[in-house]
Design a protein around this motif. Structure first.
Motif, PDB file in Angstrom:
ATOM      1  N   GLU A   1       0.834  -1.208   0.000  1.00 15.76           N
ATOM      2  CA  GLU A   1       0.000   0.000   0.000  1.00 15.76           C
ATOM      3  C   GLU A   1       0.869   1.259   0.000  1.00 15.76           C
ATOM      4  OE1 GLU A   1      -3.276   2.228  -0.467  1.00 15.76           O
ATOM      5  OE2 GLU A   1      -3.280   0.037  -0.488  1.00 15.76           O
TER       6      GLU A   1
ATOM      7  N   ARG B   1      -3.748   5.016  19.786  1.00 17.30           N
ATOM      8  CA  ARG B   1      -4.615   3.926  20.221  1.00 17.30           C
ATOM      9  C   ARG B   1      -3.963   3.255  21.425  1.00 17.30           C
ATOM     10  NH1 ARG B   1      -6.937   0.943  15.420  1.00 17.30           N
ATOM     11  NH2 ARG B   1      -7.993   2.927  15.249  1.00 17.30           N
TER      12      ARG B   1
ATOM     13  N   GLU C   1      -1.550  -2.808  12.044  1.00 19.43           N
ATOM     14  CA  GLU C   1      -2.992  -2.690  11.771  1.00 19.43           C
ATOM     15  C   GLU C   1      -3.432  -1.235  11.757  1.00 19.43           C
ATOM     16  OE1 GLU C   1      -4.935  -5.106  14.707  1.00 19.43           O
ATOM     17  OE2 GLU C   1      -4.265  -6.970  13.786  1.00 19.43           O
ATOM     18  N   LEU C   2      -2.922  -0.439  12.706  1.00 21.29           N
ATOM     19  CA  LEU C   2      -3.282   0.976  12.763  1.00 21.29           C
ATOM     20  C   LEU C   2      -2.821   1.693  11.498  1.00 21.29           C
ATOM     21  CD1 LEU C   2      -4.469   3.351  14.370  1.00 21.29           C
ATOM     22  CD2 LEU C   2      -2.219   3.595  15.464  1.00 21.29           C
TER      23      LEU C   2
ATOM     24  N   ARG D   1      -2.210   0.313   8.551  1.00 14.65           N
ATOM     25  CA  ARG D   1      -2.994  -0.222   7.426  1.00 14.65           C
ATOM     26  C   ARG D   1      -4.389   0.414   7.359  1.00 14.65           C
ATOM     27  NH1 ARG D   1      -4.495  -6.496   7.239  1.00 14.65           N
ATOM     28  NH2 ARG D   1      -5.652  -5.787   9.037  1.00 14.65           N
ATOM     29  N   GLU D   2      -4.994   0.579   8.509  1.00 12.80           N
ATOM     30  CA  GLU D   2      -6.313   1.218   8.591  1.00 12.80           C
ATOM     31  C   GLU D   2      -6.305   2.608   7.959  1.00 12.80           C
ATOM     32  OE1 GLU D   2      -8.363   2.338  12.490  1.00 12.80           O
ATOM     33  OE2 GLU D   2      -8.009   0.175  12.660  1.00 12.80           O
ATOM     34  N   HIS D   3      -5.264   3.374   8.227  1.00 11.61           N
ATOM     35  CA  HIS D   3      -5.211   4.750   7.728  1.00 11.61           C
ATOM     36  C   HIS D   3      -4.710   4.841   6.300  1.00 11.61           C
ATOM     37  CE1 HIS D   3      -6.478   7.049  11.242  1.00 11.61           C
ATOM     38  NE2 HIS D   3      -6.006   6.013  11.923  1.00 11.61           N
TER      39      HIS D   3
ATOM     40  N   ARG E   1      -5.868   2.791   4.015  1.00 12.43           N
ATOM     41  CA  ARG E   1      -7.011   2.366   3.181  1.00 12.43           C
ATOM     42  C   ARG E   1      -8.031   3.444   3.013  1.00 12.43           C
ATOM     43  NH1 ARG E   1      -7.826  -3.919   4.832  1.00 12.43           N
ATOM     44  NH2 ARG E   1      -6.036  -4.601   3.675  1.00 12.43           N
TER      45      ARG E   1
END
Length: 152
Positions: free
Chosen positions: A8, A124, A145-146, A148-150, A152
């Motif tokens: 990404e 978080r 994960e944090l 990756r979340e941002h 997307r």
């Protein structure tokens, strides 16, 4: 997960850096285990000692004196400091208590993860169970994960 995060970042032509305390470089190491990581991983700061958080990652010394090293705002400033010092688009900052004992009255498994990026500044907080290695591994996963979340 590291492979997906890196893909990404490559597609967005963006970079990442870390400033890590309790994980002592594990997030950066996890990212760089993937072939081609050098295209987007700028580097990382291991700021295990409290004074290095200020000296290397630009965490406010007054914040550290008032609240100690394990605090959400410290994680946010670590993320910003890692991003700035390494010249990256994204910064990930981690601080917490891996255990087995508490630190400054904060229980083992308490982890704060900061993320700084283009128009993003977030923290978080997690409470992970397990031994020292499990808390650190869970922290690495949560940090990725944090991000990756941002992305997307």
């Amino acid at each position: 997960m590291a492979k997906g995060v890196l893909a990404e970042l490559v597609s967005r032509r963006q970079t990442v850096a870390t400033a890590e305390s309790l994980t002592a470089g594990l997030v950066c190491a996890t990212l760089t285990e993937v072939s081609g990581a050098s295209a987007v991983v700028r580097g990382g700061l291991v700021v295990y000692a409290t004074d290095l958080k200020a000296a290397l990652a630009d965490v406010d010394p007054d914040l550290l004196a008032r609240h100690g090293a394990v605090h959400p705002e410290v994680a946010a400033q670590l993320a910003e400091g890692g991003r700035g010092r390494c010249g990256a688009d994204w910064g990930i900052g981690l601080t917490g208590v891996a255990g087995p004992a508490e630190q400054d009255g904060i229980g083992p498994g308490t982890v704060h993860i900061g993320l700084a990026g283009p128009e993003v500044r977030t923290v978080r907080t997690h409470w992970f169970e397990g031994d020292r290695a499990q808390v650190r591994a869970a922290s690495v996963r949560a940090a990725l994960e944090l991000l990756r979340e941002h992305l997307r």
